[in-house]
Scaffold this motif. Structure first.
Motif, PDB file in Angstrom:
ATOM      1  N   ASN A 147      41.719 -55.264 -13.966  1.00 18.12           N
ATOM      2  CA  ASN A 147      40.535 -54.404 -13.880  1.00 18.12           C
ATOM      3  C   ASN A 147      39.246 -55.171 -14.117  1.00 18.12           C
ATOM      4  O   ASN A 147      38.253 -54.976 -13.400  1.00 18.12           O
ATOM      5  N   GLN A 148      39.252 -56.055 -15.130  1.00 18.54           N
ATOM      6  CA  GLN A 148      38.015 -56.785 -15.408  1.00 18.54           C
ATOM      7  C   GLN A 148      37.691 -57.755 -14.269  1.00 18.54           C
ATOM      8  O   GLN A 148      36.524 -57.950 -13.929  1.00 18.54           O
ATOM      9  N   ALA A 149      38.738 -58.329 -13.637  1.00 20.66           N
ATOM     10  CA  ALA A 149      38.516 -59.223 -12.499  1.00 20.66           C
ATOM     11  C   ALA A 149      37.984 -58.448 -11.290  1.00 20.66           C
ATOM     12  O   ALA A 149      37.103 -58.924 -10.572  1.00 20.66           O
ATOM     13  N   VAL A 150      38.516 -57.250 -11.064  1.00 18.60           N
ATOM     14  CA  VAL A 150      38.046 -56.393  -9.970  1.00 18.60           C
ATOM     15  C   VAL A 150      36.569 -56.062 -10.164  1.00 18.60           C
ATOM     16  O   VAL A 150      35.764 -56.130  -9.222  1.00 18.60           O
ATOM     17  N   MET A 151      36.196 -55.711 -11.380  1.00 17.10           N
ATOM     18  CA  MET A 151      34.802 -55.370 -11.675  1.00 17.10           C
ATOM     19  C   MET A 151      33.886 -56.578 -11.472  1.00 17.10           C
ATOM     20  O   MET A 151      32.776 -56.447 -10.940  1.00 17.10           O
ATOM     21  N   GLN A 152      34.351 -57.768 -11.870  1.00 16.03           N
ATOM     22  CA  GLN A 152      33.562 -58.981 -11.628  1.00 16.03           C
ATOM     23  C   GLN A 152      33.402 -59.221 -10.133  1.00 16.03           C
ATOM     24  O   GLN A 152      32.295 -59.488  -9.653  1.00 16.03           O
ATOM     25  N   PHE A 153      34.498 -59.133  -9.387  1.00 18.29           N
ATOM     26  CA  PHE A 153      34.473 -59.362  -7.944  1.00 18.29           C
ATOM     27  C   PHE A 153      33.445 -58.454  -7.272  1.00 18.29           C
ATOM     28  O   PHE A 153      32.664 -58.892  -6.410  1.00 18.29           O
ATOM     29  N   GLU A 154      33.433 -57.194  -7.654  1.00 19.52           N
ATOM     30  CA  GLU A 154      32.525 -56.245  -7.015  1.00 19.52           C
ATOM     31  C   GLU A 154      31.074 -56.518  -7.372  1.00 19.52           C
ATOM     32  O   GLU A 154      30.185 -56.293  -6.553  1.00 19.52           O
ATOM     33  N   ARG A 155      30.829 -57.039  -8.577  1.00 13.47           N
ATOM     34  CA  ARG A 155      29.460 -57.443  -8.935  1.00 13.47           C
ATOM     35  C   ARG A 155      29.059 -58.724  -8.206  1.00 13.47           C
ATOM     36  O   ARG A 155      27.909 -58.881  -7.797  1.00 13.47           O
ATOM     37  N   PHE A 156      29.994 -59.641  -8.040  1.00 12.00           N
ATOM     38  CA  PHE A 156      29.694 -60.879  -7.314  1.00 12.00           C
ATOM     39  C   PHE A 156      29.331 -60.596  -5.853  1.00 12.00           C
ATOM     40  O   PHE A 156      28.394 -61.174  -5.316  1.00 12.00           O
ATOM     41  N   THR A 157      30.101 -59.723  -5.210  1.00  8.02           N
ATOM     42  CA  THR A 157      30.049 -59.598  -3.748  1.00  8.02           C
ATOM     43  C   THR A 157      29.369 -58.340  -3.225  1.00  8.02           C
ATOM     44  O   THR A 157      28.907 -58.320  -2.080  1.00  8.02           O
ATOM     45  N   GLY A 158      29.351 -57.279  -4.036  1.00  6.43           N
ATOM     46  CA  GLY A 158      28.850 -56.009  -3.538  1.00  6.43           C
ATOM     47  C   GLY A 158      29.848 -55.289  -2.646  1.00  6.43           C
ATOM     48  O   GLY A 158      29.542 -54.246  -2.066  1.00  6.43           O
ATOM     49  N   ALA A 159      31.056 -55.840  -2.530  1.00  8.57           N
ATOM     50  CA  ALA A 159      32.103 -55.250  -1.678  1.00  8.57           C
ATOM     51  C   ALA A 159      33.171 -54.604  -2.554  1.00  8.57           C
ATOM     52  O   ALA A 159      33.352 -54.978  -3.717  1.00  8.57           O
ATOM     53  N   GLU A 160      33.883 -53.639  -1.994  1.00  4.57           N
ATOM     54  CA  GLU A 160      34.986 -53.017  -2.713  1.00  4.57           C
ATOM     55  C   GLU A 160      36.163 -53.984  -2.776  1.00  4.57           C
ATOM     56  O   GLU A 160      36.606 -54.509  -1.750  1.00  4.57           O
ATOM     57  N   ALA A 161      36.654 -54.229  -3.958  1.00  5.70           N
ATOM     58  CA  ALA A 161      37.702 -55.235  -4.154  1.00  5.70           C
ATOM     59  C   ALA A 161      39.034 -54.790  -3.556  1.00  5.70           C
ATOM     60  O   ALA A 161      39.397 -53.622  -3.649  1.00  5.70           O
ATOM     61  N   PRO A 162      39.767 -55.737  -2.945  1.00  6.29           N
ATOM     62  CA  PRO A 162      41.136 -55.445  -2.481  1.00  6.29           C
ATOM     63  C   PRO A 162      42.090 -55.514  -3.673  1.00  6.29           C
ATOM     64  O   PRO A 162      42.756 -56.533  -3.905  1.00  6.29           O
ATOM     65  N   VAL A 163      42.161 -54.423  -4.420  1.00  4.46           N
ATOM     66  CA  VAL A 163      42.829 -54.418  -5.718  1.00  4.46           C
ATOM     67  C   VAL A 163      44.294 -54.818  -5.612  1.00  4.46           C
ATOM     68  O   VAL A 163      44.795 -55.603  -6.429  1.00  4.46           O
ATOM     69  N   GLU A 164      44.991 -54.308  -4.603  1.00  2.00           N
ATOM     70  CA  GLU A 164      46.427 -54.596  -4.513  1.00  2.00           C
ATOM     71  C   GLU A 164      46.695 -56.071  -4.208  1.00  2.00           C
ATOM     72  O   GLU A 164      47.694 -56.630  -4.654  1.00  2.00           O
ATOM     73  N   VAL A 165      45.805 -56.697  -3.445  1.00  2.89           N
ATOM     74  CA  VAL A 165      45.924 -58.141  -3.184  1.00  2.89           C
ATOM     75  C   VAL A 165      45.760 -58.902  -4.500  1.00  2.89           C
ATOM     76  O   VAL A 165      46.537 -59.821  -4.820  1.00  2.89           O
ATOM     77  N   MET A 166      44.760 -58.530  -5.288  1.00  2.00           N
ATOM     78  CA  MET A 166      44.507 -59.195  -6.560  1.00  2.00           C
ATOM     79  C   MET A 166      45.667 -58.981  -7.525  1.00  2.00           C
ATOM     80  O   MET A 166      46.100 -59.907  -8.213  1.00  2.00           O
ATOM     81  N   ARG A 167      46.197 -57.757  -7.541  1.00  2.00           N
ATOM     82  CA  ARG A 167      47.346 -57.457  -8.403  1.00  2.00           C
ATOM     83  C   ARG A 167      48.558 -58.301  -8.000  1.00  2.00           C
ATOM     84  O   ARG A 167      49.262 -58.853  -8.852  1.00  2.00           O
ATOM     85  N   ARG A 168      48.809 -58.408  -6.691  1.00  8.43           N
ATOM     86  CA  ARG A 168      49.971 -59.162  -6.223  1.00  8.43           C
ATOM     87  C   ARG A 168      49.862 -60.629  -6.642  1.00  8.43           C
ATOM     88  O   ARG A 168      50.856 -61.236  -7.084  1.00  8.43           O
TER      89      ARG A 168
END
Length: 289
Positions: free
Chosen positions: A260-281
C-alpha cells in the motif's frame, strides 16, 4: 507486461535512498509498474550517507522526480525539504519526497498504508481499543494516522524504551484528541493490556528474518474477536500471526502495508493509477524466492 522501455533525455528518475539499500524490493516493484503502464520513468537504489548533499542534488536535477526514504534517513530528511504536511510534521518522519520543479515536498505513506491494510481486511476501528507494541518510527506513523483518521476509542502503547515511549505519548496527546495510555513492554503489563485490546499491532522487529519463531504475545493471551496486525513481512507469516490464526483471529500481514505504501508513492510520483496487482505479484515473487 509491456516491452522494456528506453531511457531517454526526458526519462523521469525515482530512487530509494538509505543505508543499507542493497536488499530493497522497491526498484523491482516500481519498475514493474512503470513498465506495465509504459511510463517514461526509471527507479534505482542509492546508498546515501550525506543526506543533505543527496537532496541538494535531487533539487538541482530537473528529471529527478521522486524519492523513497528508508532507514536511517526518515527523520533527518525533514530538515532538507521545503514543504511537509502537518500530519507528517507531527509524526516526525517522512518516507517520500516529490520534486516539484525544484521544490521538495516531503510526506509519509507508512501510516496511510497501514490504515488501508486494516480497512481492506474489514477491520472496524472506530471506538475500538488498539494495543501497539513498540513506539519507534513505524509506531509513530501508524499511531498518528489511526488517531487522526480512524477514531479509535483508545490507543495503548507499550515499549521497553521509556524515553521513546514518553515522547510519542506526549506528541499524540498534544497532536490528537484520542485517549492515549502507555506502559512498559514486559510480560506483566502485556498480560494486563491484552484482555481489553480489540486490535493488536506489532511495530517492533520481533519475528523478522533471521529471527523467526519468536512472538511478543503468548498464544494463551488471545481472545475471540481480536485482530492482529504485524508490520513485519519477512517472513510473510510471523509467529505472531500464525499463533493468532491458530486461535481463529483475523490477521493482517505487514506485506499489505508495504504494498500500500509503495502504491501511494507510485501514484504521487507519476500521477497515474498504480497497477496494484502487478506490484503485489512482484513483491510476492521476491519474498517467496
Amino acid at each position: 507486461m509491456k516491452k522494456d522501455r528506453s531511457i531517454t533525455t526526458t526519462t523521469q528518475l525515482c530512487a530509494v535512498i538509505g543505508n543499507p539499500v542493497a536488499h530493497s524490493l522497491s526498484p523491482a516493484i516500481h519498475n514493474a509498474a512503470f513498465n506495465e503502464l509504459g511510463l517514461d520513468f526509471v527507479y534505482v537504489a542509492f546508498r546515501v550517507e550525506a543526506l543533505g548533499k543527496a537532496l541538494d542534488g535531487m533539487r538541482s536535477l530537473q528529471n529527478f522526480r521522486g524519492m523513497s526514504v528508508t532507514i536511517p534517513h526518515k527523520i533527518e530528511a525533514m530538515k532538507f525539504v521545503d514543504e511537509i504536511a502537518e500530519v507528517d510534521r507531527a509524526i516526525g518522519s517522512i518516507n517520500t519526497i516529490i520534486n516539484e520543479n525544484g521544490k521538495l515536498v516531503g510526506l509519509g505513506t507508512d501510516g496511510p498504508g497501514a490504515l488501508k491494510s486494516l480497512v481492506d481486511a474489514g477491520v472496524k476501528l472506530a471506538g475500538k481499543n488498539i494495543l501497539m507494541l513498540g513506539a519507534g518510527g513505524a509506531a509513530r506513523a501508524i499511531a498518528f494516522t489511526l488517531a487522526q483518521k480512524a477514531h479509535p476509542g483508545k490507543i495503548v502503547l507499550l515499549d521497553v524504551n521509556e524515553t521513546l515511549l514518553n515522547g510519542l505519548v506526549s506528541d499524540l496527546k498534544t497532536g490528537t484528541e484520542t485517549m492515549i495510555a502507555s506502559g512498559a513492554l514486559n510480560a506483566t503489563v502485556l498480560q494486563q493490556a491484552m484482555p481489553e485490546a480489540d486490535v493488536i499491532i506489532n511495530c517492533t522487529p520481533i519475528g523478522m528474518h533471521p529471527h523467526e519463531g519468536v512472538s511478543l504475545v503468548p498464544v494463551e493471551l488471545y481472545r475471540a474477536g481480536q485482530v492482529v496486525f504485524d508490520v513485519v513481512y519477512t517472513p510473510l507469516e510471523t509467529k505472531l500471526l500464525a499463533d493468532a490464526r491458530s486461535r481463529g483471529l483475523v490477521t493482517v500481514s505487514g506485506v499489505e502495508m508495504f504494498i500500500n505504501q509503495a502504491v501511494m508513492q507510485f501514484e504521487r510520483f507519476t500521477g497515474a493509477e498504480a497497477p496494484v496487482e502487478v506490484m503485489r505479484r512482484v513483491v510476492m515473487e521476491k519474498l517467496n524466492s
